[in-house]
Design an enzyme around this catalytic site. Sequence first.
Site, PDB file in Angstrom:
ATOM      1  N   ASN A  48       2.784  -0.638  -0.796  1.00 56.51           N
ATOM      2  CA  ASN A  48       1.450  -0.674  -1.403  1.00 56.51           C
ATOM      3  C   ASN A  48       1.344  -1.786  -2.452  1.00 56.51           C
ATOM      4  OD1 ASN A  48       0.621   1.673   0.018  1.00 56.51           O
ATOM      5  ND2 ASN A  48       1.721   2.929  -1.462  1.00 56.51           N
ATOM      6  N   HIS A 134      -5.391  12.898  -2.099  1.00 60.84           N
ATOM      7  CA  HIS A 134      -3.938  12.797  -2.247  1.00 60.84           C
ATOM      8  C   HIS A 134      -3.306  14.105  -2.743  1.00 60.84           C
ATOM      9  CE1 HIS A 134      -0.262  11.106  -4.296  1.00 60.84           C
ATOM     10  NE2 HIS A 134      -0.243  10.400  -3.195  1.00 60.84           N
ATOM     11  N   GLU A 186     -11.115  10.159  -3.601  1.00 59.48           N
ATOM     12  CA  GLU A 186     -10.501   8.843  -3.708  1.00 59.48           C
ATOM     13  C   GLU A 186     -11.587   7.821  -3.417  1.00 59.48           C
ATOM     14  OE1 GLU A 186      -6.829   8.466  -1.297  1.00 59.48           O
ATOM     15  OE2 GLU A 186      -6.430  10.519  -1.894  1.00 59.48           O
ATOM     16  N   SER A 190      -5.891   6.878   1.048  1.00 61.67           N
ATOM     17  CA  SER A 190      -4.540   6.324   1.114  1.00 61.67           C
ATOM     18  C   SER A 190      -3.962   6.250   2.514  1.00 61.67           C
ATOM     19  CB  SER A 190      -3.601   7.139   0.228  1.00 61.67           C
ATOM     20  OG  SER A 190      -3.525   8.477   0.687  1.00 61.67           O
ATOM     21  N   ASP A 215     -10.266   8.625  -7.809  1.00 62.80           N
ATOM     22  CA  ASP A 215      -8.914   8.073  -7.783  1.00 62.80           C
ATOM     23  C   ASP A 215      -8.966   6.731  -7.052  1.00 62.80           C
ATOM     24  OD1 ASP A 215      -6.276   7.450  -7.351  1.00 62.80           O
ATOM     25  OD2 ASP A 215      -5.718   9.380  -6.463  1.00 62.80           O
ATOM     26  N   HIS A 218      -5.858   2.971  -4.367  1.00 63.38           N
ATOM     27  CA  HIS A 218      -5.748   1.923  -3.338  1.00 63.38           C
ATOM     28  C   HIS A 218      -6.889   0.917  -3.406  1.00 63.38           C
ATOM     29  CE1 HIS A 218      -2.309   3.815  -1.405  1.00 63.38           C
ATOM     30  NE2 HIS A 218      -2.880   4.948  -1.765  1.00 63.38           N
ATOM     31  N   LYS A 249       0.724   0.250  -7.521  1.00 64.30           N
ATOM     32  CA  LYS A 249       0.362  -0.305  -6.206  1.00 64.30           C
ATOM     33  C   LYS A 249      -0.041  -1.773  -6.379  1.00 64.30           C
ATOM     34  CE  LYS A 249       0.181   4.171  -4.297  1.00 64.30           C
ATOM     35  NZ  LYS A 249      -0.434   5.489  -4.378  1.00 64.30           N
TER      36      LYS A 249
HETATM   37  C1  LIG Z   1       0.110   6.837  -4.858  1.00 65.24           C
HETATM   38  C2  LIG Z   1      -1.065   7.677  -5.151  1.00 65.24           C
HETATM   39  C3  LIG Z   1      -1.111   8.481  -6.299  1.00 65.24           C
HETATM   40  C4  LIG Z   1       0.062   8.672  -7.191  1.00 65.24           C
HETATM   41  O1  LIG Z   1       0.333   7.561  -7.947  1.00 65.24           O
HETATM   42  P1  LIG Z   1       1.852   7.297  -8.401  1.00 65.24           P
HETATM   43  O2  LIG Z   1       1.739   6.332  -9.494  1.00 65.24           O
HETATM   44  O3  LIG Z   1       2.545   6.762  -7.190  1.00 65.24           O
HETATM   45  O4  LIG Z   1       2.407   8.617  -8.821  1.00 65.24           O
HETATM   46  C5  LIG Z   1      -2.279   9.145  -6.566  1.00 65.24           C
HETATM   47  N1  LIG Z   1      -3.333   9.068  -5.741  1.00 65.24           N
HETATM   48  C6  LIG Z   1      -3.303   8.334  -4.616  1.00 65.24           C
HETATM   49  C7  LIG Z   1      -4.500   8.285  -3.739  1.00 65.24           C
HETATM   50  C8  LIG Z   1      -2.172   7.632  -4.274  1.00 65.24           C
HETATM   51  O5  LIG Z   1      -2.131   6.937  -3.152  1.00 65.24           O
END
Ligand SMILES: *Cc1c(COP(=O)(O)O)cnc(C)c1O
Length: 397
Positions: A48, A134, A186, A190, A215, A218, A249
């Site tokens: 990512n 997620h 989101e 993801s 969130d 991505h 990411k």
């Molecule tokens: C990776 C991810 C997380 C968690 O983030 P980390 O920093 O890896 O713990 C949260 N939400 C989504 C949609 C993700 O892809």
Amino acid sequence: MNFFENELNQRLNALRGKNLFRELRRVDSPQSPRIQIGGQTFLNFSSNDYLGLANDPILKEGAIRAIKKFGAGAGASRLICGSLAPFHELEEALADFKQTEAALTFSTGYAAAIGTICALLSKDDIIILDKLVHASIVDAARLGGAKLRVFDHNDLNDLEKILKWTDKSAKAESGKRKAEILIVTESIFSMDGDDAPLREIAGLKNKYGAWLMVDEAHATGLFGKNRRGLAEELEVSGQIEIQMGTLGKALGASGGYICGSRALIDFLVNRARSFIFSTAPVPAAAAAATAGIRFVQSNQGKARCNSLWQRAKQFNSKFKIQNSKLQSTIIPILIGDENKAVEAAAKLREQNIFIPAIRFPTVARGAARLRVTLTAAHSAKDVSELIRALKTLDIGL
Ligand SMILES: *Cc1c(COP(=O)(O)O)cnc(C)c1O
């Protein structure tokens, strides 16, 4: 002890039987378009690290400077032994980047989700999730204990149905404190790479007096004129109470963040247990993330992002896989059967291409897939090589 081992071995064998067993593959190189596993070099389409920042000299130098000045460890939770300057620099950079009053960082995005949702809601409140959010958000919702409702993926009618129900249920229980309603989605999903209708969701949350948490794990660093995320692209940032994301990411480092009002951040400092009861991340991680954010905001960052979209265009001109109007850096090649997905990933490894077979519980049972991620660090030739290799697989492409 024997009983314990036997029990675990039985459980592991059950996973193996369903081709759901997972194992770690040791990588002896930095994350980049090429990684070394077991002495072999693979073209890597699994990370990512969308802008190729994880191994960028700018981030590494930022981290090294922070280690020299602030050491390797943080000593304790930030409320206990004082809060090291690199965290403050990072949070100022984040708030400036996202154009919010304030920001708070956590050791991971996972910890940000858990800490924030559990702090904001109690068991009399209601949390409404998109079906595909997620695991960190699902776990947070369960742990927080608020009434949990799930709407079909990106389905505004289903979301509104639930909001209507909350309206009635809130009235029925009059006399009590008004139940808060939190919608969580989101922005770019993801495992599917598609986008949420944030504008319409924000409209619904206004209509029903709910709160909205998005969130952008991505999308941060990739979407919008200033690469702040999909909320910027859709011009709805101002309507999102809680903007969440990760520093691990596109931003190339490690950690999670919440951006929002000063009141939200002050409240989380006082109430988010995953922030309060956990040792602060290493200062190097914060400094690397700050360098990543500054890079993303620079002209160089803009150019890097443009080359990523060129790679995405190149790939998408060959296959019709994306179920989204937007280009995405996440390309899910749906296979369905877990065995077939594992087989396809193995065949790609024979051709020195590393793409994981994503299976339950990351996605639903029977929805196994190859999840291809493109990064700005891939060359056009790398993507051609990927296209060629995918065409050799018998998966209906
Ligand atoms: C990776 C991810 C997380 C968690 O983030 P980390 O920093 O890896 O713990 C949260 N939400 C989504 C949609 C993700 O892809």
